[in-house]
Enzyme design. Structure first.
Site, short mmCIF file in Angstrom:
data_model
loop_
_atom_site.label_atom_id
_atom_site.label_comp_id
_atom_site.label_asym_id
_atom_site.label_seq_id
_atom_site.Cartn_x
_atom_site.Cartn_y
_atom_site.Cartn_z
N LYS A 1 -116.24 13.02 -16.18
CA LYS A 1 -117.48 12.57 -15.54
C LYS A 1 -118.53 13.69 -15.50
O LYS A 1 -119.71 13.43 -15.42
CB LYS A 1 -117.14 12.10 -14.13
CG LYS A 1 -118.28 11.42 -13.39
CD LYS A 1 -117.75 10.84 -12.10
CE LYS A 1 -118.83 10.33 -11.18
NZ LYS A 1 -118.25 9.75 -9.96
N ASP B 1 -120.74 13.56 0.89
CA ASP B 1 -119.69 13.26 -0.09
C ASP B 1 -119.48 14.43 -1.03
O ASP B 1 -120.31 14.71 -1.90
CB ASP B 1 -120.08 11.99 -0.87
CG ASP B 1 -119.02 11.57 -1.91
OD1 ASP B 1 -118.02 12.30 -2.10
OD2 ASP B 1 -119.20 10.51 -2.54
N ASP C 1 -114.69 2.75 -7.87
CA ASP C 1 -115.16 4.12 -7.67
C ASP C 1 -114.60 4.91 -8.85
O ASP C 1 -113.41 5.25 -8.87
CB ASP C 1 -114.63 4.64 -6.33
CG ASP C 1 -114.85 6.14 -6.15
OD1 ASP C 1 -115.55 6.76 -6.99
OD2 ASP C 1 -114.33 6.70 -5.17
P1 ADP Z 1 -113.93 12.42 -7.00
O1 ADP Z 1 -114.72 11.48 -6.18
O2 ADP Z 1 -114.75 13.45 -7.64
O3 ADP Z 1 -112.98 11.78 -7.93
P2 ADP Z 1 -112.19 12.93 -4.76
O4 ADP Z 1 -113.01 12.46 -3.65
O5 ADP Z 1 -110.97 12.19 -5.14
O6 ADP Z 1 -113.06 13.25 -6.02
O7 ADP Z 1 -111.80 14.43 -4.43
C1 ADP Z 1 -111.07 15.18 -5.33
C2 ADP Z 1 -111.16 16.61 -4.94
O8 ADP Z 1 -110.71 16.77 -3.61
C3 ADP Z 1 -110.32 17.48 -5.82
O9 ADP Z 1 -111.05 18.64 -6.17
C4 ADP Z 1 -109.15 17.81 -4.91
O10 ADP Z 1 -108.60 19.08 -5.22
C5 ADP Z 1 -109.82 17.84 -3.57
N1 ADP Z 1 -108.89 17.65 -2.45
C6 ADP Z 1 -108.06 16.60 -2.25
N2 ADP Z 1 -107.34 16.78 -1.13
C7 ADP Z 1 -107.72 17.99 -0.63
C8 ADP Z 1 -107.32 18.77 0.51
N3 ADP Z 1 -106.38 18.33 1.35
N4 ADP Z 1 -107.93 19.96 0.70
C9 ADP Z 1 -108.86 20.40 -0.16
N5 ADP Z 1 -109.28 19.73 -1.23
C10 ADP Z 1 -108.71 18.54 -1.48
MG MG Z 2 -115.76 10.30 -5.19
#
Ligand code: ADP
Ligand code: MG
Length: 627
Positions: free
Chosen positions: A69, A190, A8
């Protein structure tokens, strides 16, 4: 056969997983973490990837690249605004593409993403004890053709054989549905760091069939952070008449503080933001501090329009699947931003369902990708799983009057192939230019042009007589191939859609080589450091021995001291052969000293030298006073 992994490659965080005994498992990275920040930093000729890069971002804002990305496979004119907000330099590259400049060197987003992939795979190879070469990489379902192609190229630059590019929500559904029996319709929601995807699937009897997909490739957690950044900066500006966003270092600190506040607000109803010494007063040169309290209510007010933007894609996906909200059995939340309470609320509001939280929102996508990798490798523990996915956006060609003639409409099952006959608009037209488009708007100009190609050498004919057969072929990765043929002459022309923003083959080859050279240079650098550390350690041991055996014969002491002093100098030298030579001599001297010199007259009351137990010297060798 080495195992294939699922990756991922996230905007914010990346995860790698593999099938172990019939189940997908996340592989922890070298730091021991299950997710790796998708952050790459350049420091001199060194590259830092992951947590270590992320940690030094505020100190090195112009050379720390994150959320790359958002730029992959995009055209400059699509990302100009985002580029302007970035603490690092993003600019227009060749043919309207996007490049990131660090220290005067330009990088394609694919190259930067390749560094993240390379780390994930290197760490996983070390963990699994086998060299990994094959991978399934996920992309947001709503990624268009060039974004998919660019992601695949990032994999190739990282030296990977990309078995398949699959959609993130589909992967999440695979992870969710692997152990479910019975038929159900699920909606995967998502919301990650930079992209938003909605996918509706029907699951049952090992068949995972995507019904529809929709989304917004420019909506994610970072936009929520940006709202907080803007609010903080504007408040600060009102007070001090200084825009913090203009100072790259202050901006990076604001971004980090904003994200932290946002995450805290997922559990608390208010949070305080404190950034001491954020800048200097431009006139008095006294330090300025930023202190603010942000409530959840205020945060929801600042982000109200972002929250609204998730509604449309959900409704679109439902209507494309010819379903209503009540037909959905389960709503699955994926992506870190679904932890925001207001996001959960709006999902519940739109679908009328309490979201199912049985899958880990951070890991489901990688786990599903590992399942897909297992399927492709014929992992027998998986039984018969069939994955039926769709293309997210309509594909067509430009026709007379600047209109788009759709060839393959959105949500068509892939792989798909479609042929249509077109003709010429003028008498004796010698050729046609085929403009391949992707998007939902009726006018060609409002959609994304994936590429143009020419079919020439059409013999003189009246308008409307030529028979130009155009074939669109989408492979299982969702990547398009186009061919055209003039039927009366049989003249053929084909392209693998490579628009100006994706790299050409030579670029990819050059970047693969560069990345390999970099990896080699990193390895050599590490070895160099390790050799010096080993010598420094041995020298330390020698000085400890000298301290502990002050009564040893003077000539033995002198000999050891001389080589130890040499070692002290050698450690700082660039000369590897000198290091090796001194290391060898110091080992010999130390062994000699400890067996003969020190034993001759051990100092009264000397205690066992713990440093000597570090087995830098032969393992079967015992310190002299350990008798
Ligand atoms: P990606 O798939 O784009 O890499 P993720 O699924 O890892 O992203 O999500 C990352 C995002 O989720 C970031 O913007 C982060 O700030 C946010 N995030 C992570 N934990 C929390 C939380 N507890 N509350 C709000 N936002 C969160
Ligand atoms: Mg993701």
């Amino acid at each position: 056969m080495a195992k294939a992994v699922g990756i991922d490659l996230g905007t914010t965080n990346s995860v790698i997983a593999v099938m172990e005994g019939g189940r997908p498992e996340v592989i922890v990275n070298a730091e021991g973490n299950r997710t790796t920040p998708s952050v790459v930093a350049y420091k001199g000729d060194e590259r830092l990837v992951g947590q270590i890069a992320r940690r030094q971002a505020a100190l090195n804002p112009q050379a720390t690249l994150f959320e790359v990305k958002r730029f992959i496979g995009r055209r400059w004119d699509e990302v100009k605004d985002e580029a302007a907000r970035s603490p690092f330099t993003v600019k227009e590259g060749p043919g309207g593409s996007v490049r990131i400049t660090v220290d005067g060197k330009d990088y394609a987003p694919e190259q930067v993403s390749a560094e993240v992939l390379r780390k994930l795979v290197a760490d996983a190879s070390a963990k699994l004890g086998q060299k990994i070469t094959d991978a399934v990489i996920t992309v947001p379902a709503y990624f268009d053709n060039s974004q998919r192609e660019a992601t695949k190229q990032a994999g190739e630059i990282a030296g990977l054989n990309v078995l398949r590019v699959i959609n993130e929500p589909t992967a999440a559904a695979l992870a969710y549905g692997l152990e479910r029996k019975g038929n159900e319709t699920v909606l995967v929601f998502d919301l990650g760091g930079g992209t938003f995807d909605v996918t509706i699937l029907e699951l049952g009897d090992g068949v995972f069939e995507v019904k529809s997909t929709s989304g917004d490739t420019a909506l994610g957690g970072a936009d929520f952070d940006q709202r907080i950044v803007d609010w903080l900066a504007e408040e600060f500006n009102k007070e001090h008449n200084f825009d913090l966003r203009k100072d790259k270092q202050a901006l990076q600190r604001l971004i980090e503080a904003a994200e932290k506040a946002k995450i805290e607000l997922s559990n608390a109803s208010e949070t305080s933001i404190s950034l001491p010494f954020i800048t200097f007063d431009p006139e008095t040169r006294t330090p300025l501090h930023l202190e603010r309290t942000l409530t959840r209510a205020k945060f929801e007010e600042l982000t109200a329009d972002l929250l609204k933007r998730v509604r449309k894609p959900v409704e679109q996906a439902l209507s494309d699947a010819k379903l209503s909200a009540s037909d959905i059995n389960e709503v699955i939340l994926v992506g870190g931003s679904t932890r925001i309470p207001a996001v959960k609320r709006i999902v519940q509001d739109i679908t009328g369902k309490t979201p199912n939280e049985s899958v880990n929102p951070d890991e489901a996508v990688a786990l599903g990708a590992a399942v897909q990798a297992g399927i492709i490798q014929g992992d027998s523990s998986l039984g018969d799983i069939v994955l039926v996915d769709v293309t997210p956006l309509t594909l067509g060609v430009e026709v007379q009057g600047g209109m788009i003639a759709p060839m393959i409409t959105r949500n068509t099952t892939v792989p798909a192939k479609k042929t249509e006959i077109y003709t010429t608009a003028q008498d004796n037209q010698p050729g046609v230019e085929i403009n391949v488009l992707q998007g939902e708007r009726p006018m060609a100009a409002d959609n994304k042009s994936l590429g143009r190609f020419k079919l020439e050498g059409i013999p003189p004919m009246r308008a409307g007589q030529a028979q130009i057969e155009v074939t669109f072929d989408i492979d299982a990765n969702g990547i398009l191939h186009v061919t055209a043929k003039e039927k009366t002459t049989g003249k053929e022309s084909s392209i693998r859609i490579e628009n100006t923003t994706t790299l050409d083959k030579n670029d990819v080859e050059r970047m693969v080589k560069e990345a390999e050279e970099n990896a080699e240079a990193d390895k050599l650098r590490k070895e160099k450091v390790e050799k010096r550390n080993a010598l420094a350690q041995l020298r330390l041991q020698a000085t400890q021995q000298l301290d502990e055996h002050a009564n040893a014969p003077q000539d033995a002491r002198d000999r050891l001291k001389a080589v130890a002093d040499e070692a002290e100098e050698a450690v700082n030298s660039d000369d590897d052969s000198r290091i090796a030579d001194v290391q060898k001599r110091l080992e010999d001297e130390l062994r000699d000293f400890m067996t003969k010199g020190a034993q001759a007259q051990p100092e009264a009351g000397a205690t066992s030298a713990s440093a000597a137990e570090d087995d830098v010297i032969d393992a079967d060798f015992k310190p002299a006073d350990d008798k």
